[in-house]
Design an enzyme around this catalytic site. Structure first.
Site, short mmCIF file in Angstrom:
data_model
loop_
_atom_site.label_atom_id
_atom_site.label_comp_id
_atom_site.label_asym_id
_atom_site.label_seq_id
_atom_site.Cartn_x
_atom_site.Cartn_y
_atom_site.Cartn_z
N HIS A 26 -4.33 6.84 2.61
CA HIS A 26 -3.79 6.41 1.31
C HIS A 26 -2.27 6.28 1.32
O HIS A 26 -1.61 6.64 0.33
CB HIS A 26 -4.22 7.38 0.19
N ASN A 86 -12.44 6.97 -5.27
CA ASN A 86 -12.22 5.62 -4.74
C ASN A 86 -12.77 4.58 -5.71
O ASN A 86 -13.40 4.92 -6.71
CB ASN A 86 -12.92 5.47 -3.37
N TYR A 103 -6.77 18.54 1.28
CA TYR A 103 -5.79 17.86 0.44
C TYR A 103 -4.58 18.74 0.15
O TYR A 103 -3.43 18.31 0.28
CB TYR A 103 -6.45 17.38 -0.86
#
Length: 507
Positions: free
Chosen positions: A74, A147, A357
């Site tokens: 990303h 997404n 993350y």
């Protein structure tokens, strides 16, 4: 054609039983042999992933640090701010304050992105699009990180670094190469559903405001009584879904390959504020095993004809960033940013993301990334975490000598009202294996049959454009068997487009 059909059917069994060539045993970074590089260690077949799976943690932590300072995935993105307005009272199902009553407004920030391609890459390339929303609630920041497509390529975080490696440029040639990623996907039949969707025109949105979004994963909602309901989120664009064909994308790239960012920015500047309706689907815990797929498998959609979609609110984007670095590049999302009333499910891919993350953000932005203005919650942070690189938000303690708890003089204390829900387990085995209910091909076939003839034609053209570059015919044949198992017409059309005949599938 019948002979080709039979030959394809025969090859399915061969592909399913195909094994990789013998090779040296994989090891962890400390040289210990790896027993399973495909499945995380879980509580039972469908249970949570364990923190004690040190190899999984090592693999993800190493992957998180492969790029600096660009995001590993990303990297190219556009952002905006706005608000969410709830349209339905969902307090019977969740304590989450943003869904507590109709009419409640919550400020938010979003980041849309391409997944694989680098920070300076064209926005006309085929790629999933990230759809991440950060809600600033009075009980903390809540992130829905998903997404534009409702499914993903893999179901276990153990495979994620390998998948991204295959999609990124070769370490030898520095070229992104279909030979590499189809080599990987030919060994991952669960990817068939996502590949089918990605190679339709959905793989190149006309602009970020013209795509839907999905949480991809299921989560747990917890109500005030402690009752658990599994949910999945879907964002539905009010601008309509609009995509580019490969011919339109090539033309657009020649004119302006930053079109998606500029289009979103222009609409907001012109006060044509983009909007999305938020829907949820809900499953009671006792019904999880009542489907022909495992609902907490990220490669599976939740069919709307079986699990109702309920509209619960609308998101409006009405503010452009005034400083891209501070408001878009520095925003940090994580599916572990949860608030009371929402908890992680046992989804094996999600469980890995809960670690990865936050770990990536600490590496990319520093251990105190949540002190950056764009990442700060509405209410002051109250804990004894302190110091470290980039720390600038010193906390004021009633007793500055005490920075620990429990203590008779402590300023802060935990609150049992916000304890996590309990899960009762019995007769489970700590295990490391693939789930039994894989059903890797049915939804891909359903999706293919739902397409119009033109959409099917574009799918075959787009897919064969990349798969046709693969020089290893066995990899092509394995992919064809996956598509055939999804839908016989689908598989045969790909086979014919790539020039295969019946004799190619006889052995």
């Amino acid at each position: 054609m019948k002979l080709l059909l039979s030959a394809l059917a025969l090859s399915i069994g061969l592909a399913a039983s195909a094994q990789m060539n013998p090779h040296k045993t994989m090891t962890s970074n400390n040289g210990a042999p790896v027993g399973d590089n495909q499945n995380s260690k879980t509580v039972g077949e469908y249970g949570s992933v364990l923190l004690e799976d040190s190899y999984l943690i090592e693999k993800l932590a190493s992957f998180d640090r492969e790029r600096t300072p660009e995001r590993v995935v990303h990297p190219r993105g556009a952002g905006a701010s706005g608000y969410f307005e709830a349209t339905k009272d969902m307090s019977a199902y969740t304590k989450a304050v943003l869904f507590a009553k109709a009419g409640k407004k919550t400020d938010l920030a979003v980041r849309f992105s391409t997944v694989i391609h680098g920070n300076g890459s064209p926005e006309t390339l085929r790629d999933p699009r990230g759809f991440a929303v950060k809600f600033y609630t009075e009980q903390g920041n809540y992130d829905i990180v998903g997404n534009n497509l409702p499914v993903f390529f893999i179901r276990d975080a153990m495979k994620f670094p390998d998948m991204v490696h295959s999609l990124k440029p070769s370490p030898e040639t520095n070229k992104q190469d279909p030979n590499r990623f189809f080599d990987f996907f030919s060994n991952v039949p669960e990817s068939t559903n996502m590949i089918t969707r990605l190679y339709t025109d959905l793989g190149i949105p006309q602009g970020y405001q013209y795509m839907d979004g999905s949480s991809v994963h299921g989560y747990k909602w917890i109500n005030a009584a402690g009752k658990v309901t599994y949910v999945k989120y879907s964002w539905v664009t009010k601008q309509g879904v609009k995509n580019l064909t490969i011919e339109e994308a090539a033309k657009q790239q020649g004119m302006d390959w930053q079109h998606a960012t500029m289009s979103l920015r222009k609409d907001i500047a012109d006060k044509n504020y983009p909007q999305w309706d938020l829907y949820v689907q809900m499953i009671a815990p006792e019904d999880l095993q009542s489907f022909d797929f495992w609902p907490l498998d990220a490669t599976k959609d939740w069919p709307a004809d079986k699990i109702e979609k309920i509209k619960i609110g609308t998101m409006t984007l009405n503010q452009n960033p005034v400083n891209y670095f501070e408001q878009v590049e520095s925003i940090a999302f994580s599916p572990a940013d949860l608030i009371p009333g929402v908890e992680a499910s046992e989804d094996k891919l999600l469980q890995g993301r809960l670690f990865s993350y936050f770990d990536t953000q600490r590496y990319r932005l520093g251990g105190n990334f949540q002190q950056l203005k764009i990442n700060q919650p509405l209410e002051p942070v109250v804990n004894y975490n302190s110091n470290g690189y980039g720390s600038f938000a010193n906390k004021k303690f009633e007793n500055p000598d005490v920075n620990y708890q429990p203590s008779n003089k402590a300023s802060f204390a935990d609150n049992s009202e916000f304890k996590q829900s309990e899960t009762n387990l019995s007769n489970v085995t700590i295990t490391q294996k693939k789930i039994s209910k894989t059903n890797d091909f049915a939804q891909a076939g359903d999706f293919y049959r739902s397409l119009t003839k033109k959409e099917q034609d574009n799918l075959i053209k787009n897919l064969c454009g990349d798969l046709g570059q693969v020089t290893d015919k066995e990899i092509q044949k394995k992919m064809i068997t996956f598509f055939y198992r999804a839908d016989s017409n689908y598989g045969m059309r790909v086979a014919e487009k790539l020039g295969f005949s019946q004799k190619d599938f006889r052995n």
